[in-house]
Design an enzyme around this catalytic site. Structure first.
Site, PDB file in Angstrom:
ATOM      1  CB  CYS A  33      58.237  58.517 -17.519  1.00 50.23           C
ATOM      2  SG  CYS A  33      58.228  59.867 -18.849  1.00 50.23           S
ATOM      3  CB  CYS A 103      52.325  62.506 -21.004  1.00 52.71           C
ATOM      4  SG  CYS A 103      52.192  61.559 -19.450  1.00 52.71           S
TER       5      CYS A 103
HETATM    6 FE1  FES Z   1      56.235  59.503 -19.650  1.00 51.73          FE
HETATM    7 FE2  FES Z   1      53.622  59.650 -19.971  1.00 51.73          FE
HETATM    8  S1  FES Z   1      54.609  58.808 -18.358  1.00 51.73           S
HETATM    9  S2  FES Z   1      55.394  60.619 -21.118  1.00 51.73           S
END
Ligand code: FES
Length: 145
Positions: A33, A103
């Site tokens: 991400c 996360c």
């Molecule tokens: Fe990457 Fe939340 S989407 S830490």
């Protein structure tokens, strides 16, 4: 979708910032991400965490979990801080949506990385602490014990 506690910690994150001359600093990221988190620990001579601050370049759930994680580790010994897992942080936040569970792993790993840094600087071994990964993108959050 998000609990009130998550929204609160996202809107008013606690302990944001840096600690100068920190006892330990840990940075971890998730390449999938692209989010990054850095934790700073101030640890006294009795191995008690006096202060903890964080900086997160990441999503709202990452901000909320790091904020809660700092509150949970302050006042704990380094050994007790190891119990502050991503599951413990999520519970303290009254849960996270399943797609956001990863996360919370950033917060746990960033604390571990900061503890590892502290242990290396002081030439000590923290029982049960494993060398943290810099990129936790390959980790499966469901596998947490
Ligand atoms: Fe990457 Fe939340 S989407 S830490």
């Amino acid at each position: 979708m998000y609990s009130e506690k998550v929204m609160d910690h996202f809107s008013n994150p606690r302990n944001v910032g840096e600690i100068e001359d920190a006892s330990g600093v840990g940075t971890v990221g998730n390449a999938k991400c692209g989010d990054i988190m850095r934790m700073y620990l101030d640890i006294d001579e009795n191995q008690v965490i006096r202060d903890c601050k964080f900086k997160t370049f990441g999503c709202g759930a990452a901000v909320a979990t790091s904020s809660m994680a700092t509150e949970l580790v302050i006042g704990k010994t380094v050994q007790e801080a190891l119990q502050v897992t991503n599951v413990a942080v999520m519970e303290a936040l009254d849960g996270l949506p399943p797609v956001k569970v990863h996360c919370s792993l950033l917060a746990e790993e960033a604390i571990h990385a900061a503890l590892w840094d502290y242990a290396e600087k002081n030439n000590i071994k923290i029982e049960g602490l494993k060398k943290p990964k810099e990129d936790i993108g390959d980790e499966d959050p469901v596998d947490e014990d």
